[in-house]
Design a protein around this motif. Sequence first.
Motif, PDB file in Angstrom:
ATOM      1  N   VAL A 172       0.838  -1.203   0.000  1.00  0.00           N
ATOM      2  CA  VAL A 172       0.000   0.000   0.000  1.00  0.00           C
ATOM      3  C   VAL A 172       0.872   1.253   0.000  1.00  0.00           C
ATOM      4  N   PHE A 209      -0.859   0.897   7.302  1.00  0.00           N
ATOM      5  CA  PHE A 209      -1.823   0.289   6.398  1.00  0.00           C
ATOM      6  C   PHE A 209      -1.580  -1.211   6.236  1.00  0.00           C
ATOM      7  N   ASN A 232      -5.740   1.837   8.298  1.00  0.00           N
ATOM      8  CA  ASN A 232      -6.824   1.198   7.547  1.00  0.00           C
ATOM      9  C   ASN A 232      -7.856   0.688   8.554  1.00  0.00           C
ATOM     10  N   ARG A 233      -8.661  -0.281   8.142  1.00  0.00           N
ATOM     11  CA  ARG A 233      -9.659  -0.860   9.044  1.00  0.00           C
ATOM     12  C   ARG A 233      -9.471  -2.375   9.165  1.00  0.00           C
ATOM     13  N   ARG A 234      -8.242  -2.837   9.035  1.00  0.00           N
ATOM     14  CA  ARG A 234      -7.970  -4.261   9.137  1.00  0.00           C
ATOM     15  C   ARG A 234      -7.757  -4.658  10.602  1.00  0.00           C
ATOM     16  N   GLU A 252     -10.881   2.460   4.569  1.00  0.00           N
ATOM     17  CA  GLU A 252     -11.202   1.088   4.176  1.00  0.00           C
ATOM     18  C   GLU A 252     -10.191   0.572   3.164  1.00  0.00           C
ATOM     19  N   ASP A 253      -9.884   1.376   2.151  1.00  0.00           N
ATOM     20  CA  ASP A 253      -8.920   1.026   1.112  1.00  0.00           C
ATOM     21  C   ASP A 253      -8.134   2.280   0.744  1.00  0.00           C
ATOM     22  N   ILE A 255      -5.608   2.854  -1.118  1.00  0.00           N
ATOM     23  CA  ILE A 255      -5.262   3.010  -2.529  1.00  0.00           C
ATOM     24  C   ILE A 255      -6.463   3.481  -3.331  1.00  0.00           C
ATOM     25  N   GLU A 256      -7.605   2.856  -3.094  1.00  0.00           N
ATOM     26  CA  GLU A 256      -8.823   3.265  -3.796  1.00  0.00           C
ATOM     27  C   GLU A 256      -9.228   4.678  -3.400  1.00  0.00           C
ATOM     28  N   ASP A 257      -8.956   5.043  -2.127  1.00  0.00           N
ATOM     29  CA  ASP A 257      -9.322   6.364  -1.624  1.00  0.00           C
ATOM     30  C   ASP A 257      -8.114   7.293  -1.576  1.00  0.00           C
TER      31      ASP A 257
END
Length: 306
Positions: A172, A209, A232-234, A252-253, A255-257
């Motif tokens: 990430v 992350f 993150n939320r892991r 949550e993600d 990379i996507e965000d």
Amino acid sequence: MAHQLCAELNRNRPGCAKMAYYSLRDLKEMFGGFPMDVPAPAVYDKYHTNHAISLAQMDHPENVIIFPEANTFLKMLFKSARTVVWWMSVDGYLSGFEDENETNIESLGEQIDLHLYQSYYAKDFLDYHIPQAKKMFVGDYINEVYDLPEEEIVGRERKNRILYNPKKGMEVIRELQKVITDVEWTPIEHMSRDQIMELMLSSKIYVDFGPHPGKDRIPREAASMGCVVITNRRGSAAYEEDVPIMDAYKFEDPIEDVAAFAGLVRRVFDDFDAHQEKFRTYRERIRMERQQFCDDVKAFMADWTK
């Protein structure tokens, strides 16, 4: 964490607890020579623990044996002593199985007398898989050198710098570094504790992350040194009880965000004092963990030791 627990047990009742050391390199050899008669690693000297030197010494009905969750197979060595598993890393436990859906968790629910959990991520895992098992919270605390007065944390000159642990979530981090190229990204590695503290005290952001297998140490250290922590939320990061930071600092993600993440980084850099203030309650909570740990251990001793 194990040495912290051993030391605290002995602080309450001198001489009641010992460490037991073993090697995983050769299981046959280990089972033939458990426990190993070796000194504590030097880094744990400050806890002043002693260690068991024979299995016979350990396996008595009045004794309580505490295993880490990753080595529950040690249970088979004990026929008389009561057994307890301390869940410090759910992910560490699951990584010991080729298929995470085929573990020995159900048998642990039947064979182990008590399950201690260090995070609410672990509690949730245990409640789902073995709801009938006896459970108790026993947390931990970070090194006391990170317990600085609030006035030494706030108001310091800090760089627009993002810190990260290069052992976690690098897939990430690398992607984010490709997008956010005009800031200083600094890995926390090859440093003494004093150097790490100084780095944290002079930086604005720490990101994590990677997996959060339990209530992790470095995010708490960074927060205690005044960094804004972004995760993150892991794993445990999904639980407010374990990582009690505002949702705005959890992704949550990432990379996507990435656009939202980059925007947050800019806002933290531009108005750091306001963002740092939002972590005051988290810093206070971290400072209280040592006392909470002492209370947890007393509760455990009241119910499970003689």
